[in-house]
Design a protein around this motif. Structure first.
Motif, PDB file in Angstrom:
ATOM      1  N   MET A   1     -27.738   9.571  26.598  1.00  0.00           N
ATOM      2  CA  MET A   1     -26.790   9.075  27.597  1.00  0.00           C
ATOM      3  C   MET A   1     -26.722   9.987  28.823  1.00  0.00           C
ATOM      4  SD  MET A   1     -25.648   6.276  27.423  1.00  0.00           S
ATOM      5  CE  MET A   1     -25.288   6.790  29.077  1.00  0.00           C
ATOM      6  N   SER A   3     -25.965  10.622  32.838  1.00  0.00           N
ATOM      7  CA  SER A   3     -25.115  10.067  33.881  1.00  0.00           C
ATOM      8  C   SER A   3     -25.850  10.154  35.217  1.00  0.00           C
ATOM      9  CB  SER A   3     -23.794  10.821  33.948  1.00  0.00           C
ATOM     10  OG  SER A   3     -22.848  10.066  34.663  1.00  0.00           O
ATOM     11  N   LEU A   4     -27.163  10.404  35.093  1.00  0.00           N
ATOM     12  CA  LEU A   4     -28.063  10.415  36.250  1.00  0.00           C
ATOM     13  C   LEU A   4     -27.564  11.208  37.442  1.00  0.00           C
ATOM     14  CD1 LEU A   4     -29.340   6.846  35.743  1.00  0.00           C
ATOM     15  CD2 LEU A   4     -30.838   8.821  36.130  1.00  0.00           C
ATOM     16  N   ARG A 147     -18.196  -6.295  30.242  1.00  0.00           N
ATOM     17  CA  ARG A 147     -19.106  -5.170  30.032  1.00  0.00           C
ATOM     18  C   ARG A 147     -18.441  -3.968  29.376  1.00  0.00           C
ATOM     19  NH1 ARG A 147     -21.861  -6.635  34.818  1.00  0.00           N
ATOM     20  NH2 ARG A 147     -22.692  -4.651  35.472  1.00  0.00           N
ATOM     21  N   ILE A 148     -17.123  -4.018  29.216  1.00  0.00           N
ATOM     22  CA  ILE A 148     -16.407  -2.859  28.676  1.00  0.00           C
ATOM     23  C   ILE A 148     -15.613  -3.255  27.436  1.00  0.00           C
ATOM     24  CG2 ILE A 148     -14.687  -1.060  29.161  1.00  0.00           C
ATOM     25  CD1 ILE A 148     -15.325  -1.457  32.161  1.00  0.00           C
ATOM     26  N   LYS A 171     -21.637  -2.892  27.704  1.00  0.00           N
ATOM     27  CA  LYS A 171     -22.455  -1.741  28.083  1.00  0.00           C
ATOM     28  C   LYS A 171     -21.710  -0.414  28.014  1.00  0.00           C
ATOM     29  CE  LYS A 171     -26.261  -3.893  28.939  1.00  0.00           C
ATOM     30  NZ  LYS A 171     -27.232  -3.821  27.825  1.00  0.00           N
ATOM     31  N   ALA A 172     -20.397  -0.468  27.864  1.00  0.00           N
ATOM     32  CA  ALA A 172     -19.621   0.773  27.780  1.00  0.00           C
ATOM     33  C   ALA A 172     -18.514   0.593  26.752  1.00  0.00           C
ATOM     34  CB  ALA A 172     -19.028   1.142  29.139  1.00  0.00           C
ATOM     35  N   TRP A 174     -15.232   2.380  24.887  1.00  0.00           N
ATOM     36  CA  TRP A 174     -14.215   3.420  24.884  1.00  0.00           C
ATOM     37  C   TRP A 174     -13.695   3.469  23.457  1.00  0.00           C
ATOM     38  CZ3 TRP A 174      -9.484   3.259  28.759  1.00  0.00           C
ATOM     39  CH2 TRP A 174      -9.056   4.572  29.005  1.00  0.00           C
ATOM     40  N   GLU A 185     -29.556   3.238  23.541  1.00  0.00           N
ATOM     41  CA  GLU A 185     -29.538   4.234  24.630  1.00  0.00           C
ATOM     42  C   GLU A 185     -28.811   3.805  25.883  1.00  0.00           C
ATOM     43  OE1 GLU A 185     -32.965   5.702  26.393  1.00  0.00           O
ATOM     44  OE2 GLU A 185     -32.833   7.636  25.352  1.00  0.00           O
ATOM     45  N   ASP A 186     -28.873   2.526  26.170  1.00  0.00           N
ATOM     46  CA  ASP A 186     -28.307   2.072  27.443  1.00  0.00           C
ATOM     47  C   ASP A 186     -26.822   1.715  27.345  1.00  0.00           C
ATOM     48  OD1 ASP A 186     -28.707  -0.167  25.879  1.00  0.00           O
ATOM     49  OD2 ASP A 186     -28.973  -1.473  27.621  1.00  0.00           O
ATOM     50  N   VAL A 187     -26.235   2.020  26.198  1.00  0.00           N
ATOM     51  CA  VAL A 187     -24.793   1.772  26.043  1.00  0.00           C
ATOM     52  C   VAL A 187     -24.051   3.110  26.090  1.00  0.00           C
ATOM     53  CG1 VAL A 187     -22.980   0.916  24.510  1.00  0.00           C
ATOM     54  CG2 VAL A 187     -25.152  -0.325  24.691  1.00  0.00           C
ATOM     55  N   LEU A 188     -23.076   3.185  26.963  1.00  0.00           N
ATOM     56  CA  LEU A 188     -22.274   4.399  27.103  1.00  0.00           C
ATOM     57  C   LEU A 188     -21.128   4.384  26.093  1.00  0.00           C
ATOM     58  CD1 LEU A 188     -21.510   6.916  29.021  1.00  0.00           C
ATOM     59  CD2 LEU A 188     -19.887   5.327  30.043  1.00  0.00           C
ATOM     60  N   ARG A 190     -17.717   6.546  25.129  1.00  0.00           N
ATOM     61  CA  ARG A 190     -16.797   7.647  25.411  1.00  0.00           C
ATOM     62  C   ARG A 190     -15.802   7.718  24.275  1.00  0.00           C
ATOM     63  NH1 ARG A 190     -18.513  11.446  28.143  1.00  0.00           N
ATOM     64  NH2 ARG A 190     -16.389  12.093  28.585  1.00  0.00           N
TER      65      ARG A 190
ATOM     66  N   GLU B 197     -11.351   9.403  31.762  1.00  0.00           N
ATOM     67  CA  GLU B 197     -12.403   8.715  31.031  1.00  0.00           C
ATOM     68  C   GLU B 197     -12.799   7.430  31.739  1.00  0.00           C
ATOM     69  OE1 GLU B 197     -14.262   9.609  28.500  1.00  0.00           O
ATOM     70  OE2 GLU B 197     -13.271  11.544  28.677  1.00  0.00           O
ATOM     71  N   ILE B 201     -16.515   5.801  32.791  1.00  0.00           N
ATOM     72  CA  ILE B 201     -16.915   4.433  32.459  1.00  0.00           C
ATOM     73  C   ILE B 201     -17.162   3.620  33.720  1.00  0.00           C
ATOM     74  CG2 ILE B 201     -16.080   2.265  31.463  1.00  0.00           C
ATOM     75  CD1 ILE B 201     -14.623   4.007  29.344  1.00  0.00           C
ATOM     76  N   HIS B 203     -17.947   4.611  36.712  1.00  0.00           N
ATOM     77  CA  HIS B 203     -19.163   5.043  37.394  1.00  0.00           C
ATOM     78  C   HIS B 203     -20.408   4.509  36.708  1.00  0.00           C
ATOM     79  CE1 HIS B 203     -22.479   8.006  38.127  1.00  0.00           C
ATOM     80  NE2 HIS B 203     -22.128   7.723  39.360  1.00  0.00           N
ATOM     81  N   TYR B 204     -20.373   4.485  35.403  1.00  0.00           N
ATOM     82  CA  TYR B 204     -21.534   3.986  34.660  1.00  0.00           C
ATOM     83  C   TYR B 204     -21.746   2.496  34.920  1.00  0.00           C
ATOM     84  CZ  TYR B 204     -24.775   3.087  30.856  1.00  0.00           C
ATOM     85  OH  TYR B 204     -25.862   2.712  30.126  1.00  0.00           O
ATOM     86  N   ILE B 205     -20.673   1.738  34.823  1.00  0.00           N
ATOM     87  CA  ILE B 205     -20.749   0.290  35.058  1.00  0.00           C
ATOM     88  C   ILE B 205     -21.157   0.019  36.508  1.00  0.00           C
ATOM     89  CG2 ILE B 205     -19.358  -1.824  35.206  1.00  0.00           C
ATOM     90  CD1 ILE B 205     -19.908  -1.102  32.363  1.00  0.00           C
ATOM     91  N   LEU B 208     -24.838   0.376  36.882  1.00  0.00           N
ATOM     92  CA  LEU B 208     -25.559  -0.783  36.361  1.00  0.00           C
ATOM     93  C   LEU B 208     -25.579  -1.899  37.395  1.00  0.00           C
ATOM     94  CD1 LEU B 208     -24.193  -1.142  32.713  1.00  0.00           C
ATOM     95  CD2 LEU B 208     -26.340  -0.104  33.444  1.00  0.00           C
TER      96      LEU B 208
END
Lengths: 213, 213
Positions: A1, A3-4, A147-148, A171-172, A174, A185-188, A190, B197, B201, B203-205, B208
């Motif tokens: 993961m 955060s680029l 997406r969350i 994709k994310a 919590w 890998e492409d799922v964040l 937290r 947090e 999240i 920022h990640y979304i 994408l």
DNA sequence: TAGATTGTTAATCGATTAACAATC
DNA sequence: TAGATTGTTAATCGATTAACAATC
């Protein structure tokens, strides 16, 4: 993961600066310095400048950062103004609290529906929000393009719920459960496990007792 | 704020190992290896061994760590079995959720009374717990010898509340408000700001979306 | 101009990861 | 014994802190 590019600690400090910038702007201050931002948020001024340098050089020597402009840059960078819909699974105490909490709205974050397994809760409401059975999770997420996902269940079902979320396109995640989630890998993910903080507190208090006795 | 010797990240992983050890013990497993502990908690085996080496060399080559014994060592080290009383200020949604949450009890952690300013809430109850006016905070904390305070208020009153807590003898503050608290050196503050947090999240979304468009 | 403040490079610090000898 | 596993030392990585030239 990854955060680029930007460190996660930096990412977590940006909203602190953001809040201070809004505050300063409301107070009619056109500029704010890294020293002031640092003092208000508990960071060293060098840290502030370093963090802000990840976004774009916006500060001006001698005067500091333009409050309005920098606030907007952070907004854009974090996507705070975009409407971000989320689902929440686990309508217990914590789930309720998060669903009812007003503070997330200022970051464009909005929980749109809750899920639970308990027949007593299903088809009921929490505030304005419907509680649906978990069977409908994947489908609804997919249909609404959400997406969350937020997990506030006990640890046992957490992995399965994560997989249902991901199957629907989330994709994310919590994760407030104590479970360690395994995801692509492409799922964040937290994790917010409150009991981990208790360990820190408990150890500290324990140390005091030992020393005092 | 030093934790004297042990890194905080390590401290936060110990309860994860602890839970796995209890689990393994319940399953009748006498030993568990660093590889197994790591897999279950999402850490590398080297990390697990390194973390555990802060406590005491307990592992045995070829067989791993004795589940029961190591669980007890962690218990002692973190003081998990000692009764730790806490007060909570701010009986809103989050305050309710924390007050009602059952999971803290397993770490010897117990919220004994709530405080709030709202006359509608004062002298009421949340579950079994009384809600008292904030004026009584310092006094009650001192009289009962309470060492842990939880703040779940808006940011504005947070600093003042922290000071009232500290005046009563509180040594560790679990701060859920977004305020940056300024406290004496010997007081531990652990901040849990959920909106930080959200920044990660968001920022990640956001990333994408940018890539997809 | 002098002085305050930024932005960036270099040094430091601390945690994670890798390697490996010791051991049962 | 051979092989698995620990405990620890060394190497790496990444973030924070310090230093300082550039600038308004």
């Amino acid at each position: 993961m990854k955060s680029l590019g930007i460190p996660i600690p930096t990412l977590r400090r940006l909203p602190l600066y953001y809040q201070q910038l809004l505050q300063a702007h409301r107070n009619g201050e056109e500029y704010v310095s890294s020293v002031e931002l640092g003092k208000a948020t508990g960071s060293a001024p060098e840290q502030v400048r370093k963090d802000l340098s990840f976004l774009t050089g916006q500060g001006k020597s001698r005067v500091g950062y333009e409050t309005k402009k920098l606030a907007e840059i952070i907004e854009d960078y974090l996507g705070l103004m975009d409407d971000k819909e989320a689902v929440l699974v686990g309508a217990g105490n914590l789930g309720h609290a998060l669903a009812l909490y007003q503070g997330f709205a200022q970051y464009g974050f909005r929980i749109v529906v809750l899920f639970d397994n308990d027949p007593m809760k299903v088809n009921g409401k929490v505030g304005e929000l419907k509680v649906l059975p978990v069977e409908k999770l994947t489908n609804l997420v997919e249909r609404m393009g959400i997406r969350i996902g937020i997990i506030t269940t006990p640890p046992q079902p957490a992995q399965e719920i994560a997989e249902m979320m991901i199957a629907g396109g989330i994709k994310a995640i919590w994760n407030f459960s104590t479970a360690h989630l395994v995801v692509p890998e492409d799922v964040l993910v937290r994790n917010v496990d409150l009991s981990l903080e208790l360990a820190v507190i408990s150890h500290y208090i324990n140390g005091l007792s030992v020393r005092n006795s």
